[in-house]
Design an enzyme around this catalytic site. Structure first.
Site, short mmCIF file in Angstrom:
data_model
loop_
_atom_site.label_atom_id
_atom_site.label_comp_id
_atom_site.label_asym_id
_atom_site.label_seq_id
_atom_site.Cartn_x
_atom_site.Cartn_y
_atom_site.Cartn_z
CD GLU A 35 -2.71 1.17 2.54
OE1 GLU A 35 -3.52 2.11 2.71
OE2 GLU A 35 -2.58 0.23 3.37
CG HIS A 72 -5.08 5.34 3.21
ND1 HIS A 72 -4.12 4.79 4.02
CD2 HIS A 72 -5.26 6.61 3.65
CE1 HIS A 72 -3.73 5.67 4.92
NE2 HIS A 72 -4.42 6.80 4.72
CD GLU A 107 -8.89 2.81 2.78
OE1 GLU A 107 -8.09 2.20 2.03
OE2 GLU A 107 -8.69 2.99 3.99
#
Length: 315
Positions: A142, A197, A279
């Site tokens: 990530e 993210h 996200e």
């Protein structure tokens, strides 16, 4: 973002065809998101959430930023309502506007577990300084993903005249902690802050979601003044992300809207300027992971987020 700890952490009308299309697009965004709800209800995947922390993998060969958004592996979903390879819809300069990009986690965090596990005050309580983040099953971290998307966003936003600052650029061995990340945006008096993210939920759980700050007034946290502008920022980003990438909102959180409100994230609780998290997808789902590891798709993700920021800043 899949933290190990809990803190995982219309433009004004113009009488031209281009601006008419922009206004029409803004009106269609709720419909596009609703359409995705119907799509997921009929054929979407389901599953249960889960988190994982990993070490960074070997760098991918396709991480170099590029202005090209052309891709032969267009993700499934409805046809975008406008050309996804176009420049940001609004015209003009963002000179004088400050955007802070917060690339989630840090590639070096896994080597500094004691530092990132120490607790910091997020206003409502104490949480871990930071975490390692998640990764794809093949080991693409990530932290690598967030830095790559952040670099692409910086290029796009600087072309619009904005001043772009990072909370970290792989230039420190670990961190910063979530409270420091918030402080960087506050000190910069940023007009918008976006934390990048990717999630670490279970296989079959797909799609993006944007996290908005809830109203918190406790300790060092006082989000009341930023709740409304942060929601406006998040809505613009969600709409642009759907349009540019063609990807659906999350099928496991947000009830198909792509928007989630939270009060437990220090990066939001301690912010005094408009801020959201995004996200971009689920690294633990093979279909989402195929996109997240693809340079052309990451360019689309960067463009979608950037266009949402531009739209918000131009009002």
């Amino acid at each position: 973002m899949s933290y190990v700890g809990p803190d995982f952490d219309p433009p004004q009308p113009r009488r031209s065809r281009r601006r008419v299309l922009t206004v029409a697009l803004a009106a269609l965004v709720p419909g596009a998101l609703l359409g995705w709800v119907m799509y997921e209800a009929v054929g979407g995947d389901g599953g249960s959430s889960g988190n994982a922390a990993v070490q960074p993998s070997q760098a991918r060969s396709d991480t170099a930023p590029t202005d090209s958004t052309t891709s032969d592996d267009k993700p499934p979903g409805p046809t975008p309502t406008t050309d996804s390879t176009s420049a940001p819809a609004a015209s003009g300069s963002l000179k004088g506007k400050v955007v802070v990009i917060d690339p989630g986690h840090n590639p070096g965090n896994f080597q500094h577990t004691s530092e990132i596990n120490r607790k910091v005050n997020i206003g409502t309580n104490w949480k871990e300084c930071d975490t390692t983040g998640t990764s794809t099953n093949d080991g693409y971290s990530e932290a690598e993903f967030t830095l790559d998307v952040a670099h692409r966003m910086r290029t796009l936003l600087e072309k619009q005249g904005a001043t772009v600052k990072f909370t970290q650029d792989g230039d420190r061995s670990w961190g910063p902690c979530v409270d420091e990340r918030a402080e960087i945006g506050n000190k910069a008096q940023a007009d918008a802050v976006v934390s990048i993210h990717a999630d670490g939920a279970g296989a079959g759980q797909r799609g993006f979601h944007v996290i908005l700050p809830g109203k918190v007034d406790e300790g060092a946290a006082s989000t009341g003044p930023i709740v409304a502008p942060s929601r406006a920022l998040g809505e613009r980003i969600a709409g642009s992300f759907v349009r540019v990438t063609g990807n659906a909102p999350s099928n496991y959180i947000g009830d198909g809207t792509g928007l989630v409100t939270r009060k437990d994230l220090g990066g939001l609780n301690l912010s005094t300027v408009p801020k959201v998290f995004i996200e971009c997808g689920n690294m633990r789902d093979s279909k989402d992971a195929a996109q997240l590891t693809n340079g052309a798709w990451r360019q689309k993700a960067a463009q979608g987020i950037s266009e949402g920021i531009v739209s918000f800043l131009r009002g």
